[in-house]
Scaffold this motif. Structure first.
Motif, short mmCIF file in Angstrom:
data_model
loop_
_atom_site.label_atom_id
_atom_site.label_comp_id
_atom_site.label_asym_id
_atom_site.label_seq_id
_atom_site.Cartn_x
_atom_site.Cartn_y
_atom_site.Cartn_z
N THR A 66 -2.26 -19.13 -0.61
CA THR A 66 -1.55 -18.44 0.47
C THR A 66 -1.96 -16.97 0.38
O THR A 66 -1.74 -16.32 -0.64
N ILE A 67 -2.59 -16.46 1.45
CA ILE A 67 -3.05 -15.07 1.41
C ILE A 67 -2.14 -14.14 2.21
O ILE A 67 -2.25 -12.92 2.11
N ALA A 68 -1.27 -14.71 3.01
CA ALA A 68 -0.25 -13.96 3.74
C ALA A 68 0.91 -14.93 3.96
O ALA A 68 0.75 -16.14 3.81
N GLU A 69 2.05 -14.39 4.31
CA GLU A 69 3.22 -15.24 4.48
C GLU A 69 2.97 -16.40 5.44
O GLU A 69 3.49 -17.48 5.27
N ASP A 70 2.10 -16.16 6.43
CA ASP A 70 1.87 -17.17 7.44
C ASP A 70 0.44 -17.73 7.44
O ASP A 70 0.05 -18.43 8.38
N VAL A 71 -0.36 -17.44 6.40
CA VAL A 71 -1.75 -17.92 6.36
C VAL A 71 -2.05 -18.58 5.01
O VAL A 71 -1.93 -17.95 3.96
N VAL A 72 -2.43 -19.86 5.08
CA VAL A 72 -2.82 -20.61 3.90
C VAL A 72 -4.29 -20.98 4.04
O VAL A 72 -4.72 -21.48 5.08
#
Length: 184
Positions: A66-72
């Protein structure tokens, strides 16, 4: 929250650190298809410069980060030897981009991977893996030797270091997004 999943390929030549990168950055236990190098690979797999290598990927490596809260990111590591290249088309299908790992001790092992993504128009970054120590070459020397297009980011990474790998993946995503067509 609407989570977005993104497919990324980790590629490069034989022994460049693909399995190591996927394993070091994955937040889940990575799936690997490592097999022991046997006498059958003598004369087939060139271990010049990586004589201590004892295993090889025969299908793929898989991990997730997971590189951002909404991007895996779903990471698919490729096998490095030519005889397994038929798998690359399946692994690259639907990917937003690729990290091509580069070992400056064996630059020629990266040529085919760079060519693969260039020919298919898949965005990629070239990441010099510094897992063996200091790099003796400048960025310009490496770019020249690899004949990298000036638009292709050349990064420095250490496949053993999670933070370094995560930064490389973030730069890949940014690069791929810059290449997307502008709506309108």
């Amino acid at each position: 929250m609407d989570r977005k999943s993104v497919k990324v390929v980790v590629a490069g030549g034989f022994g460049t650190g693909k399995t190591t990168m996927v394993g070091s950055v994955s937040e889940i236990p990575p799936l690997t298809t490592e097999e022991v190098l046997t006498e059958a690979s003598i004369g087939v797999d060139d271990v010049t410069g990586i004589e201590d290598k004892t295993s090889t990927t025969v299908a793929l490596d898989f991990g997730r980060i997971t590189i951002a809260e909404d991007v895996v990111l779903y990471l698919f590591g490729t096998p490095g030897q030519d005889r397994f290249w038929f798998i690359w088309d399946e692994l690259a299908q639907g990917a937003i981009g690729a990290v091509v790992l580069v070992d400056t001790r064996r630059l020629d092992s990266s040529f085919a991977a760079i060519d693969y993504f260039e020919r298919r128009g898949i965005p990629f970054v070239a990441a010099v893996n510094q897992f063996f120590g200091e790099c003796l070459y400048t960025e310009d020397e490496i770019r020249g030797a690899l004949e990298l297009d000036p638009a292709v980011p050349l990064l420095w990474t250490d496949a053993r270091d999670r933070a370094s790998c995560k930064e490389t993946l973030i730069e890949l995503v940014k690069h791929a997004m810059r290449r997307l067509p502008v709506p309108g």
